[in-house]
Write an enzyme that holds these catalytic residues in place. Structure first.
Site, PDB file in Angstrom:
ATOM      1  N   ARG A   1      -4.006  -1.331  -6.084  1.00 20.72           N
ATOM      2  CA  ARG A   1      -3.083  -2.576  -5.822  1.00 20.72           C
ATOM      3  C   ARG A   1      -3.532  -3.454  -7.010  1.00 20.72           C
ATOM      4  NH1 ARG A   1      -6.317  -4.097  -0.325  1.00 20.72           N
ATOM      5  NH2 ARG A   1      -8.272  -4.394  -1.194  1.00 20.72           N
TER       6      ARG A   1
ATOM      7  N   THR B   1       6.695 -39.170  -1.448  1.00 11.59           N
ATOM      8  CA  THR B   1       6.906 -38.181  -0.530  1.00 11.59           C
ATOM      9  C   THR B   1       5.826 -38.287   0.525  1.00 11.59           C
ATOM     10  OG1 THR B   1       5.801 -36.498  -2.009  1.00 11.59           O
ATOM     11  CG2 THR B   1       8.333 -36.565  -1.958  1.00 11.59           C
ATOM     12  N   ASN B   2       4.890 -38.797   0.658  1.00 10.81           N
ATOM     13  CA  ASN B   2       3.934 -38.999   1.434  1.00 10.81           C
ATOM     14  C   ASN B   2       4.752 -39.945   2.587  1.00 10.81           C
ATOM     15  OD1 ASN B   2       2.105 -37.992   0.113  1.00 10.81           O
ATOM     16  ND2 ASN B   2       1.015 -39.564  -0.598  1.00 10.81           N
ATOM     17  N   ASP B   3       5.107 -41.177   2.307  1.00 12.10           N
ATOM     18  CA  ASP B   3       5.551 -41.957   3.257  1.00 12.10           C
ATOM     19  C   ASP B   3       7.082 -41.401   3.746  1.00 12.10           C
ATOM     20  OD1 ASP B   3       4.057 -44.144   4.287  1.00 12.10           O
ATOM     21  OD2 ASP B   3       4.375 -45.104   2.071  1.00 12.10           O
TER      22      ASP B   3
ATOM     23  N   TYR C   1       9.747 -35.604 -13.831  1.00 11.76           N
ATOM     24  CA  TYR C   1       8.546 -35.285 -13.910  1.00 11.76           C
ATOM     25  C   TYR C   1       7.840 -35.282 -12.359  1.00 11.76           C
ATOM     26  CZ  TYR C   1       8.203 -40.503 -12.492  1.00 11.76           C
ATOM     27  OH  TYR C   1       8.266 -41.596 -11.998  1.00 11.76           O
TER      28      TYR C   1
ATOM     29  N   MET D   1      -5.711  -6.720   8.546  1.00 13.76           N
ATOM     30  CA  MET D   1      -5.341  -6.049   9.745  1.00 13.76           C
ATOM     31  C   MET D   1      -6.101  -4.591  10.024  1.00 13.76           C
ATOM     32  SD  MET D   1      -1.529  -6.725   9.007  1.00 13.76           S
ATOM     33  CE  MET D   1      -1.148  -6.435   7.273  1.00 13.76           C
TER      34      MET D   1
ATOM     35  N   CYS E   1       5.905 -39.050  -6.690  1.00 18.41           N
ATOM     36  CA  CYS E   1       4.251 -39.472  -6.999  1.00 18.41           C
ATOM     37  C   CYS E   1       3.824 -39.346  -5.841  1.00 18.41           C
ATOM     38  CB  CYS E   1       4.783 -41.107  -7.319  1.00 18.41           C
ATOM     39  SG  CYS E   1       5.401 -41.952  -6.416  1.00 18.41           S
TER      40      CYS E   1
ATOM     41  N   GLY F   1      -8.148  -6.419   4.328  1.00 23.95           N
ATOM     42  CA  GLY F   1      -9.053  -6.494   5.772  1.00 23.95           C
ATOM     43  C   GLY F   1      -8.636  -7.246   6.630  1.00 23.95           C
TER      44      GLY F   1
ATOM     45  N   HIS G   1     -16.072  -7.434   1.815  1.00 22.74           N
ATOM     46  CA  HIS G   1     -14.954  -8.162   2.290  1.00 22.74           C
ATOM     47  C   HIS G   1     -15.226  -9.690   1.601  1.00 22.74           C
ATOM     48  CE1 HIS G   1     -13.748 -11.066   5.662  1.00 22.74           C
ATOM     49  NE2 HIS G   1     -12.543 -10.352   5.609  1.00 22.74           N
TER      50      HIS G   1
ATOM     51  N   ARG H   1      -3.334   3.145   8.729  1.00 23.74           N
ATOM     52  CA  ARG H   1      -3.668   1.795   8.003  1.00 23.74           C
ATOM     53  C   ARG H   1      -2.471   1.016   7.796  1.00 23.74           C
ATOM     54  NH1 ARG H   1      -8.182   2.574   4.134  1.00 23.74           N
ATOM     55  NH2 ARG H   1      -8.766   4.491   4.023  1.00 23.74           N
TER      56      ARG H   1
ATOM     57  N   SER I   1      11.332 -42.913  -8.007  1.00 27.77           N
ATOM     58  CA  SER I   1      10.074 -42.009  -7.906  1.00 27.77           C
ATOM     59  C   SER I   1      10.091 -41.916  -6.226  1.00 27.77           C
ATOM     60  CB  SER I   1       9.008 -42.594  -8.694  1.00 27.77           C
ATOM     61  OG  SER I   1       7.720 -41.801  -8.384  1.00 27.77           O
TER      62      SER I   1
ATOM     63  N   LYS J   1       0.875  -1.207  -0.032  1.00 28.87           N
ATOM     64  CA  LYS J   1      -0.160  -0.092   0.253  1.00 28.87           C
ATOM     65  C   LYS J   1       0.838   1.361   0.235  1.00 28.87           C
ATOM     66  CE  LYS J   1      -3.717  -0.452   2.430  1.00 28.87           C
ATOM     67  NZ  LYS J   1      -4.658  -0.538   3.580  1.00 28.87           N
TER      68      LYS J   1
END
Length: 868
Positions: A330, A758-760, A842, A103, A822, A101, A446, A92, A755, A22
Site C-alpha cells: 500500500r 464563516t465563523n459567525d 482569496y 479493524m 476570512c 490497525g 502501530h 482481514r 468577505s 488491500k
C-alpha cells in the site's frame, strides 16, 4: 445479483472502491506474478448489505465464497478442514481508504485439535503447529467472541515466568499445548472450520464500527458509508522456525523520505508480532545476512512495486522455510517532511510530474515544517534513547493510559502518553497527546505508523525503559523512576527522551519544501492572505507566503497593557466630548499599528475590519479589578460598576456589536478611518504602495452599508482634502449573517468586495454558540448527528449554500466584486477546495496555516483539471 466474491486473479488496483485497498492491491500483485498466497475478497457493498440486513450476511454469500474457496484449495494444493493436508486462512479487513490497525484480523483460521495434530505431523514441527493454534484461539476469542484478551495474554506470561522464559520463542510444543488447555477452559469456540470462517467474516464486517475505527474515520474525514471488504488469504508462516520470519518494509525511509530501502524483520515470528510491537525487530538487513536469497527477492519486489505504483510502498512480507511471500502493499504512511522530499525527488527522477507531486502531500503534513523542534543547543538531561518514529519536539506530563490522556488534556495540560506498546484501542489517547513513547515496537509498529499519520511526535522501541502501566511508572536502565505527572520532553528527530521542559525552536524549512510551495503557487488560482494585526504576525505571514492581509481585527490592537485602560476609559465616557478625548489617544495607537502593517505588506491588500466585539468584552469582570481600574482612570467605583452592568447582554454574540457600534457611536468609526487612511498616506509618503480595504462587519441590509459608507467617505474626503491628496481605497462588507447572504444582490451595488466571516455565519446558521458548542459537538459527532465539526470544516450543504447564493446573486448584479473568506475555514483544506470551486478570489487564515492553504489551493486547481 451483483458479484460479491472475487478471486485474487479477478481484480486489479483500479477496484479499490469495490475490493478495498488491500484486496485491490493483492489482486494487482497476483496479476504481476509476485509470490502472493492465493485467496479471495468479499466486496465492500456486501459489508453495506450486512448492516442494512440487520447485521446478517446475505443469504447466498456463504455459497459464493465456498465456490471461491474450492478454487483456492486447488491453487494451494491443500484443503480447508483436512487434518492430513490442512489449509489455513487469514481473514482481514480492507477499506477503500487505508485505516492501518483500526479493524480486525484473524490469523490461522481453520485449525482445531485434529488439524493442529495433523499440521504437527505434516510439518514435523509440533512447536510451530501448537504456537499457530494458540495464536488462533487468542485472536478468535478476542475478535469474534469478545473474550478478555489481556487475561489470555496473562496466562502466557505466567507460563513463561514459571519456567524462567524471556521470549515466546522459548516456549516448546508441550508448553503451548498446556496453554491451549487453559485457554479452552476460558472460552468456547467452534471446532468446525466453516463455522469459524462465517463468524470471522461477520466479525470483520462488525469491526467497521468499533470505537477505534469510528475515531480514526472522524480524524481523517473518511465517510462511514464506505464499509470494508474482507480478504480471505491462504496462510504462510513466519513462525515456522529460524529459517522463517515476518517483516514490514518501506521502499523509502518513511521518517526522512530518503531514497533508501528501509524495513524491519522478526525471525521465527508471525506478522502480527512485528506490527503489534510485541518484540523489538531487527533491521531488514539482518535478513540479507541470514537468508540472502529471500532478501534478494524482497529487494527486487520492492523496487518493482515502487516503479509500478509510482509511490513509496509499505510492504508486509513473510519468509517460510527460506521462501519469500508478499502479503500486502500500500502507499506508505509518512511524515510531513518525508512526504515532501519523496514527492519532489520523484519529480526529479521523472516518475511523476509537478501536479501529481502536489497531490501526494497532505496539506496538514505541511505543518511538520512549521512545528517546534527541540533546540539542538539547549542543555538536555537524556534519560533514555529510542527509535525516532515521528518527528517534532513535544513536552508534557506523563500519563500511562489513553483514558488518562484524554482526562488530563481536558484539564488544559499537554500530555506525553507512555505505554509498553500501543494498540488500536489507544487511538483516542494518541489523538490528544503531544507525544507518544513506547517501550516496545519498531519504526513500523502501530504507534509509529499512527503517530506519523497524525503528525504527532513519537519515540518507539525505547528498550532502556521498563514501563509498568498498572503502577503508573517507568524505570530507566540506570534505575531512574518516572512517575505519573512528571514532565518529559521527546525529540522525535533523534529518539531522545529527556527530563523536564527543554526549549524548542521553530522548525526549519528545506529546499524541497520551498520547491513544492513554488509549484503550488504556479498551479493555484486562489490567492492566500493572512489574518493578522500585529507586526510579528504580519512579518510571519509574509515570510510564509501570504499575499496580503485578509482580516485585520482592529480591536486586538487595543488589548495591550498600555492601551486597554484608554479603551476602557473611552467606553466608560459619560459624554461625546470625553469619548473623543480618549479616541484621539486610541487613534495614535491605531495609526502607528496600521503603518507597521502597510510597511510589511507593501504593495499588497490589507483588509481592516472596523471594531466588531461587544464593548463589555474590554471591561474587567472581577470586582477587585474594577476597583483598580476606577482608581487608574479617576472615576468612582460605583460609576464604573454601573456602566459595566449596563453593557452586560443576555446574548452578546447577537447583541451590540459589529456595524451596530458604528451606527450608535459614529465617532469611533471616524477615529478608525482617520487612523487607517492617515497611516496609508504616511506609508505612501515613504515611497510605499498601501492598499487599504475597509470592511464593515455584521451587516444585515444595504441601509447599514450606505450609512456607514457615508461616514467612511466623508471622513476620508475631509482628511485627504486637508492634505490636498487622493488615495485609492476599497470599502466592502463582511458577510456573516444569513440575511446578508440572502440579500447579497441588494448589497452588491454598494460594495467593492465581500468577505465571508464563516465563523459567525456558521454560528447563526446552526444556532450553535461557537464558544459553547464544545460541550455537545463531540456527542453530536459520536452519535452521527453531524458529519464534521462545522466550525472546523465548512458545512457545504447549508452554510456553503448561503455562500454560493450570495456570490452568484451579487455577481449577477455587479461585475468585479472581489470575494474572499476570512473565517477559520480559510485554512481548512477541505473547505478551500469548496471555495475554489465557487470561484472566490482569496482565502485568509492564520499565518502558520498560509503554507497549508497554498498547497490546498493548488490541489483544488489540479483536481479541477483532472475532472475536466
Amino acid at each position: 445479483m451483483a458479484k460479491r466474491v472475487y478471486l485474487f486473479s479477478e481484480g486489479s488496483r483500479d477496484d479499490r472502491d469495490l475490493l478495498g485497498g488491500k484486496g485491490a492491491n493483492l489482486c494487482e500483485m497476483t496479476t504481476l506474478g509476485l509470490p502472493v498466497p492465493f485467496g479471495f475478497v468479499i466486496t465492500t457493498p456486501t459489508c453495506r448489505e450486512y448492516f442494512e440486513n440487520g447485521n446478517r450476511l446475505p443469504t447466498l454469500l456463504e455459497q459464493e465464497y465456498r465456490v471461491a474457496l474450492d478454487l483456492v484449495e486447488k491453487q494451494m494444493g491443500a484443503r480447508f478442514g483436512d487434518p492430513d493436508n490442512p489449509l489455513l486462512f487469514s481473514v482481514r479487513s480492507g477499506a477503500p481508504v487505508s485505516m492501518p490497525g483500526m479493524m480486525n484480523t484473524i490469523l490461522n483460521l481453520g485449525i482445531n485439535d485434529d488439524i493442529a495434530a495433523g499440521l504437527a505431523k505434516k510439518t514435523a514441527n509440533p512447536r510451530f503447529a501448537y504456537d499457530s493454534y494458540r495464536r488462533f484461539i487468542q485472536m478468535f476469542a478476542d475478535v469474534v467472541l469478545g473474550a478478555d484478551s489481556a487475561a489470555m495474554e496473562h496466562v502466557v506470561e505466567e507460563h513463561k515466568q514459571a519456567r524462567d522464559y524471556r521470549n515466546d520463542t522459548d516456549m516448546t510444543a508441550e508448553d503451548w499445548q498446556s496453554v491451549i488447555r487453559t485457554f479452552k477452559t476460558m472460552v468456547e469456540f467452534p471446532e468446525d472450520p466453516f463455522v469459524q470462517l462465517k463468524l470471522a467474516v461477520e466479525a470483520v464486517f462488525r469491526s467497521w464500527h468499533t470505537p477505534r475505527a469510528n475515531v480514526y474515520r472522524e480524524m481523517h474525514n473518511i465517510p462511514d458509508s464506505l464499509g470494508t471488504a474482507v480478504n480471505v488469504q491462504a496462510m504462510v508462516f513466519g513462525n515456522f522456525g529460524e529459517d522463517s520470519g515476518s517483516g514490514v518494509a518501506f521502499t523509502r525511509n518513511p521518517s526522512t523520505g530518503e531514497r533508501q530501502f528501509f524495513g524491519e524483520v522478526l525471525f521465527n515470528a508471525a506478522g502480527e508480532d512485528v506490527v503489534a510491537g510485541i518484540r523489538t525487530p531487527e533491521p531488514v538487513e539482518a535478513l540479507k545476512e541470514r537468508l540472502p536469497e529471500a532478501y534478494d527477492e524482497l529487494y527486487r519486489t520492492q523496487a518493482l512495486l515502487e516503479e509500478h505504483y509510482r509511490d513509496m510502498q509499505d510492504i508486509e512480507f513473510t519468509v517460510q522455510e527460506g521462501r519469500f511471500y508478499i502479503l500486502q502493499t500500500r502507499s506508505g504512511k509518512r511524515t510531513g517532511r518525508a512526504s515532501v522530499r519523496i514527492a519532489v525527488e520523484m519529480v526529479r527522477e521523472g516518475m511523476i510530474d509537478e501536479k501529481e507531486a502536489l497531490l501526494r502531500v497532505s496539506p496538514d503534513h505541511v505543518q511538520s515544517f512549521l512545528l517546534p523542534m527541540v533546540d539542538p543547543d539547549a542543555p538536555r538531561d537524556v534519560i533514555a534513547q529510542g527509535l525516532p518514529a515521528s518527528p517534532g519536539g513535544a513536552t508534557g506530563v506523563v500519563v500511562f493510559s489513553a483514558d488518562e490522556a484524554v482526562t488530563v488534556s481536558e484539564q488544559g495540560k499537554a500530555v506525553i502518553l507512555v505505554r509498553r506498546e500501543t494498540t488500536p484501542e489507544d487511538i483516542h489517547g494518541m489523538r490528544v497527546a503531544e507525544g507518544i513513547l513506547t517501550e516496545l515496537g519498531g519504526m513500523t509498529s502501530h504507534a509509529a505508523v499512527v503517530a506519523r499519520g497524525m503528525g504527532v511526535c513519537a519515540i518507539t522501541g525505547c528498550g532502556e525503559l521498563r514501563v509498568n502501566t498498572s503502577e503508573g511508572t517507568a524505570t530507566t536502565s540506570d534505575g531512574k523512576l518516572i512517575q505519573r505527572g512528571d514532565v518529559l520532553t521527546l525529540d522525535g528527530a533523534t529518539g531522545e527522551v529527556m527530563l523536564g521542559d527543554i526549549p524548542k525552536v521553530e522548525a526549519s524549512t528545506s529546499d524541497d519544501f520551498q520547491m513544492l510551495l513554488s509549484w503550488a503557487d504556479k498551479h493555484r488560482r486562489l490567492k492566500v492572505r493572512a489574518n493578522a494585526e500585529t507586526l510579528e504576525d504580519a512579518r510571519k505571514a509574509r515570510e510564509l507566503g501570504a499575499e496580503g492581509i485578509g482580516l485585520c481585527r482592529t480591536e486586538h490592537m487595543f488589548f495591550e497593557a498600555d492601551r486597554i485602560d484608554v479603551m476602557r476609559a473611552m467606553i466608560l465616557a459619560k459624554d461625546k466630548k470625553e469619548r473623543k478625548k480618549h479616541l484621539s489617544r486610541l487613534e495614535e495607537f491605531q495609526l502607528a499599528d496600521m503603518l507597521d502593517l502597510f510597511r510589511v505588506m507593501d504593495g499588497l491588500p490589507v483588509t481592516i475590519r472596523l471594531l466588531d466585539p461587544p464593548l463589555h468584552e474590554f471591561l474587567p469582570h472581577d470586582t477587585a479589578e474594577v476597583e483598580a481600574l476606577a482608581e487608574r482612570i479617576g472615576k468612582p467605583v460605583a460609576e464604573v460598576l454601573a456602566a459595566r452592568d449596563d453593557l452586560v447582554e443576555v446574548n452578546p454574540m447577537l447583541g451590540f456589536r459589529g456595524c451596530r457600534l458604528s451606527v450608535v457611536y459614529p465617532e469611533i468609526t471616524r477615529m478608525q478611518i482617520r487612523a487607517i487612511i492617515g497611516a496609508a498616506l504616511q506609508a505612501r509618503d515613504e515611497g510605499l504602495k498601501p492598499h487599504p480595504e475597509i470592511m464593515i462587519p455584521l451587516v444585515i441590509n444595504v441601509r447599514e452599508i450606505r450609512l456607514i459608507s457615508d461616514i467612511i467617505d466623508r471622513s476620508i474626503r475631509k482628511l485627504t482634502g486637508e492634505k490636498s491628496v487622493s488615495l485609492r481605497y476599497r470599502v466592502g462588507t463582511m458577510m456573516e449573517t444569513p440575511r446578508a447572504c440572502l440579500g447579497a444582490d441588494r448589497l452588491a451595488p454598494e460594495v467593492e468586495f465581500m468577505s465571508f466571516g464563516t465563523n459567525d455565519l456558521t454560528q447563526m446558521t446552526y444556532g450553535f454558540s461557537r464558544d459553547d458548542a464544545g460541550r455537545f459537538i463531540p456527542q453530536y459527532l459520536k452519535s452521527g448527528l453531524i458529519e464534521n465539526d462545522p466550525f472546523v470544516s465548512l458545512d457545504q450543504r447549508a452554510v456553503g449554500r448561503l455562500v454560493r447564493m450570495a456570490v452568484e446573486e451579487s455577481r449577477a448584479v455587479k461585475k468585479g466584486i472581489k470575494y474572499g473568506i476570512c473565517g477559520e475555514h480559510g485554512g481548512d483544506p477541505r473547505s478551500i477546495g469548496f471555495f475554489h470551486d465557487l470561484g472566490l478570489d482569496y482565502v485568509s487564515c492564520s499565518p502558520f496555516r498560509v503554507p497549508v492553504a497554498r498547497i490546498a489551493a493548488a490541489q483544488a486547481r489540479v483536481l479541477e483539471g483532472m475532472d475536466h
